[in-house]
Write a protein that holds these residues in place. Structure first.
Motif, PDB file in Angstrom:
ATOM      1  N   ILE A   7      43.495  56.630  49.161  1.00  8.68           N
ATOM      2  CA  ILE A   7      44.925  56.838  48.981  1.00  8.68           C
ATOM      3  C   ILE A   7      45.406  57.986  49.864  1.00  8.68           C
ATOM      4  O   ILE A   7      46.413  57.868  50.554  1.00  8.68           O
ATOM      5  N   GLU A   8      44.643  59.089  49.876  1.00  3.53           N
ATOM      6  CA  GLU A   8      45.047  60.226  50.697  1.00  3.53           C
ATOM      7  C   GLU A   8      44.977  59.894  52.181  1.00  3.53           C
ATOM      8  O   GLU A   8      45.850  60.295  52.951  1.00  3.53           O
ATOM      9  N   TYR A   9      43.961  59.122  52.584  1.00  2.00           N
ATOM     10  CA  TYR A   9      43.833  58.723  53.987  1.00  2.00           C
ATOM     11  C   TYR A   9      45.055  57.916  54.427  1.00  2.00           C
ATOM     12  O   TYR A   9      45.646  58.182  55.470  1.00  2.00           O
TER      13      TYR A   9
ATOM     14  N   LYS B 165      48.174  58.811  57.105  1.00  2.00           N
ATOM     15  CA  LYS B 165      48.548  57.906  58.195  1.00  2.00           C
ATOM     16  C   LYS B 165      50.038  57.566  58.138  1.00  2.00           C
ATOM     17  O   LYS B 165      50.720  57.564  59.157  1.00  2.00           O
ATOM     18  N   LEU B 166      50.545  57.265  56.963  1.00  2.00           N
ATOM     19  CA  LEU B 166      51.964  56.957  56.807  1.00  2.00           C
ATOM     20  C   LEU B 166      52.826  58.160  57.191  1.00  2.00           C
ATOM     21  O   LEU B 166      53.848  58.018  57.857  1.00  2.00           O
TER      22      LEU B 166
ATOM     23  N   TRP C 238      47.633  45.154  47.622  1.00  7.37           N
ATOM     24  CA  TRP C 238      46.840  44.492  48.657  1.00  7.37           C
ATOM     25  C   TRP C 238      45.752  43.654  47.998  1.00  7.37           C
ATOM     26  O   TRP C 238      44.996  44.133  47.167  1.00  7.37           O
ATOM     27  N   HIS C 239      45.690  42.390  48.372  1.00 10.49           N
ATOM     28  CA  HIS C 239      44.678  41.479  47.826  1.00 10.49           C
ATOM     29  C   HIS C 239      43.917  40.833  48.980  1.00 10.49           C
ATOM     30  O   HIS C 239      44.520  40.132  49.788  1.00 10.49           O
ATOM     31  N   PRO C 240      42.617  41.101  49.066  1.00  6.57           N
ATOM     32  CA  PRO C 240      41.848  40.481  50.162  1.00  6.57           C
ATOM     33  C   PRO C 240      41.775  38.979  50.013  1.00  6.57           C
ATOM     34  O   PRO C 240      41.811  38.439  48.914  1.00  6.57           O
TER      35      PRO C 240
ATOM     36  N   ASP D  82      52.365  58.298  46.680  1.00  2.00           N
ATOM     37  CA  ASP D  82      52.882  57.208  45.850  1.00  2.00           C
ATOM     38  C   ASP D  82      53.056  55.936  46.674  1.00  2.00           C
ATOM     39  O   ASP D  82      52.701  54.843  46.223  1.00  2.00           O
ATOM     40  N   MET D  83      53.584  56.072  47.898  1.00  2.00           N
ATOM     41  CA  MET D  83      53.741  54.903  48.768  1.00  2.00           C
ATOM     42  C   MET D  83      52.378  54.293  49.081  1.00  2.00           C
ATOM     43  O   MET D  83      52.217  53.061  49.061  1.00  2.00           O
ATOM     44  N   ALA D  84      51.386  55.121  49.353  1.00  2.00           N
ATOM     45  CA  ALA D  84      50.043  54.624  49.663  1.00  2.00           C
ATOM     46  C   ALA D  84      49.442  53.926  48.446  1.00  2.00           C
ATOM     47  O   ALA D  84      48.832  52.859  48.568  1.00  2.00           O
TER      48      ALA D  84
END
Length: 58
Positions: A8-10, A14-15, A55-57, A46-48
């Motif tokens: 999440i932090e990564y 990036k965002l 996200w669903h693979p 929160d956005m991440a």
């Protein structure tokens, strides 16, 4: 899929760097770098979280 806090932090970093390319995520002792405020960090975390949870693979 198991999502870790590091993931999440990564993504939040990036965002943030895409939105503010000339600012740093971490606040340094040099205040001219324009580090992310705590409110901005919370917003991007929160956005991440929302992006990773939806996200669903295939």
């Amino acid at each position: 899929m198991f999502i870790r806090d590091g993931d999440i932090e990564y993504l939040a970093k990036k965002l943030f760097s895409q939105r503010y390319p000339f600012r740093k995520w971490e606040v340094t002792s040099n205040f001219t770098s324009g580090g992310a405020t705590e409110d901005e960090k919370e917003k991007f975390m929160d956005m991440a979280r929302r992006q990773l949870s939806s996200w669903h693979p295939v």
